[in-house]
Design an enzyme around this catalytic site. Structure first.
Site, PDB file in Angstrom:
ATOM      1  N   TYR A 209      22.945  -9.937  -2.949  1.00  0.00           N
ATOM      2  CA  TYR A 209      23.811  -9.992  -1.690  1.00  0.00           C
ATOM      3  C   TYR A 209      24.616  -8.466  -1.701  1.00  0.00           C
ATOM      4  CZ  TYR A 209      27.378 -10.804   1.857  1.00  0.00           C
ATOM      5  OH  TYR A 209      28.167 -10.643   3.056  1.00  0.00           O
TER       6      TYR A 209
ATOM      7  N   GLU B 129      25.468  -6.026   6.621  1.00  0.00           N
ATOM      8  CA  GLU B 129      25.364  -7.134   5.743  1.00  0.00           C
ATOM      9  C   GLU B 129      23.698  -7.261   5.656  1.00  0.00           C
ATOM     10  OE1 GLU B 129      25.329 -11.359   6.732  1.00  0.00           O
ATOM     11  OE2 GLU B 129      27.020 -11.482   4.935  1.00  0.00           O
TER      12      GLU B 129
END
Ligand code: ADP
Ligand code: MG
Length: 398
Positions: free
Chosen positions: A119, A207
């Site tokens: 992530y 993101e």
């Protein structure tokens, strides 16, 4: 302003960021050609909506059902089948709300052999006034659960704008993601590319979830979400061109034409207020008395009659609105101008719900006189508390 995943990947690619090859399509008939162009043997059919959680989402039409908005396909025929099921269908994810979002575009992408999902996100951290990286070894579809259950697995660090991105940031990133050797080197390059893109394009949020390590040892961005700073869009016509109006609330688009600060909400009481602080207080007090606001609307300091008319029309066009509360503290905004605007709007669109008006400040007597003389069925209020109680009992039919 938000953009789709495939657009975000195209933007990042121009900065050298590693992304997969893919083709965006709008019609099921385009699926086979897209799949053949990519070549296979593995494809991913990805619904393009401005919301995350697509992989675990569910479609409303039973054909695609609960297989999710991101599907692996092993043949051109499968790509075609999934494309036909997804396009025009409504996808509900944890981020869309129960109404879901209609899928108008798909991204057909080459499938990756995933070794590990990581992530990575970047945002403007207001507390340090710096751009921050937030990363975790636990990437994939459940980052919210990681943040909740094991927050220690999320690492963040920020970049001093005076130095910009430095090699040690790359090493910090690699260490946080548990990457060594050549992968650590790739992480360093990625950090520089992403930071450069973030600053150059005035992003507020980026993101990548998941950022993957492929079986052949390469870092690659498999998902990408970007939000851009609205106030900087004037310097990025290329970004503005990526805007997808079908993803935005129609009322908010209309409001932006008149430079009104409007946000649609789920409640029943439409609000017209001047000043963001007063608008927030008005929303709070509506909630205090047990109802919910249908919108946030700040008509601004020096609103003209045209602006007030447009604002009133936007509020009344919302079928959820069961009552309207106008709360104006006339400073620069004059109460009589507001009153004229409201009356002009009511004459044009009619008034089928109770309207409570609370005026205070500049030209308040003139404003009240204009409303009283109009013959409109207006409930007048003396102060904010009184106004909120009156509109709440009016929508409850008391
Ligand atoms: P969302 O976050 O909206 O669910 P993603 O783009 O992250 O959508 O896709 C969900 C999951 O699907 C990813 O975590 C990944 O496991 C898988 N996936 C996405 N794109 C690919 C791809 N090109 N190749 C292989 N798997 C993929
Ligand atoms: Mg994702």
């Amino acid at each position: 302003m938000n953009i789709h995943e495939y657009q975000a990947k195209a933007v990042l690619k121009t900065f050298g960021v590693p992304v997969s090859r893919g083709v965006a399509i709008f019609k099921p008939e385009e699926a086979a050609a897209a799949a053949k162009e990519l070549g296979g043997p593995l494809w991913v059919v990805k619904s393009q909506i401005h919301a995350g959680g697509r992989g675990k989402g569910k479609f409303k039409e039973p054909a695609a059902g609960d297989k999710g908005g991101v599907r692996l396909a092993k043949s051109v025929e499968e790509v075609e089948t999934y494309a036909a099921q997804m396009l025009g269908n409504t996808l509900v994810t944890v981020q869309t709300g129960p109404a879901g979002k209609v899928v108008h575009r798909l991204y057909i992408e080459e499938g990756s052999d995933i070794e590990k999902e990581l992530y990575l996100s970047m945002l403007v951290d207001r507390s340090t006034s710096r751009i921050a990286f937030v990363v975790s070894t636990e990437g994939g579809m459940d980052i919210e659960a990681v943040a909740h259950d094991t927050p220690e697995k999320i690492v963040s660090f920020s970049i001093d704008p005076a130095t910009g991105i430095m090699p040690h940031h790359g090493r910090t990133l690699a260490r946080a993601l548990g990457l060594k050797g050549d992968l650590a080197k790739q992480a360093g390059e990625l950090a520089t590319q992403l930071y450069t893109a973030f600053v150059a394009k005035d992003m507020t949020m980026l993101e990548i979830n998941p950022l993957i390590v492929t079986k052949d040892g390469k870092l690659r961005c498999l998902d990408a979400k970007i939000a851009f700073e609205g106030n900087s869009l004037y310097r990025h016509p290329d970004v503005v061109a990526l805007r997808d109006l079908t993803e935005e609330d129609e009322k908010e688009i209309e409001a932006s034409k008149y430079d009104l600060s409007y946000v649609a909400l789920d409640g029943t009481i439409g609000c017209m207020v001047n000043g963001a602080g007063l608008a927030m207080a008005t929303m709070d007090i509506i909630k205090l008395y047990g109802e919910e606001p249908a919108n946030f609307l700040d008509v601004g300091g020096g609103a003209s009659k045209e602006k007030v008319t447009a604002a009133f029309k936007i509020i009344t066009a919302d079928p959820n609105v069961k009552g309207i509360l106008i709360n104006i503290f006339g400073g620069i905004m004059k109460c009589d101008v507001l009153a004229e605007g409201v009356i002009a709007a009511v004459k044009e669109v009619g008034l089928n719900v109770p309207l409570v008006v609370r005026l205070e400040g500049t030209n308040v007597e003139k404003g009240k006189a204009i409303i009283n003389a109009s013959g409109l069925n207006v409930i007048s209020a003396d102060d904010l508390d009184d106004a909120a109680q009156k509109i709440v009992s009016a929508v409850r039919g008391k």
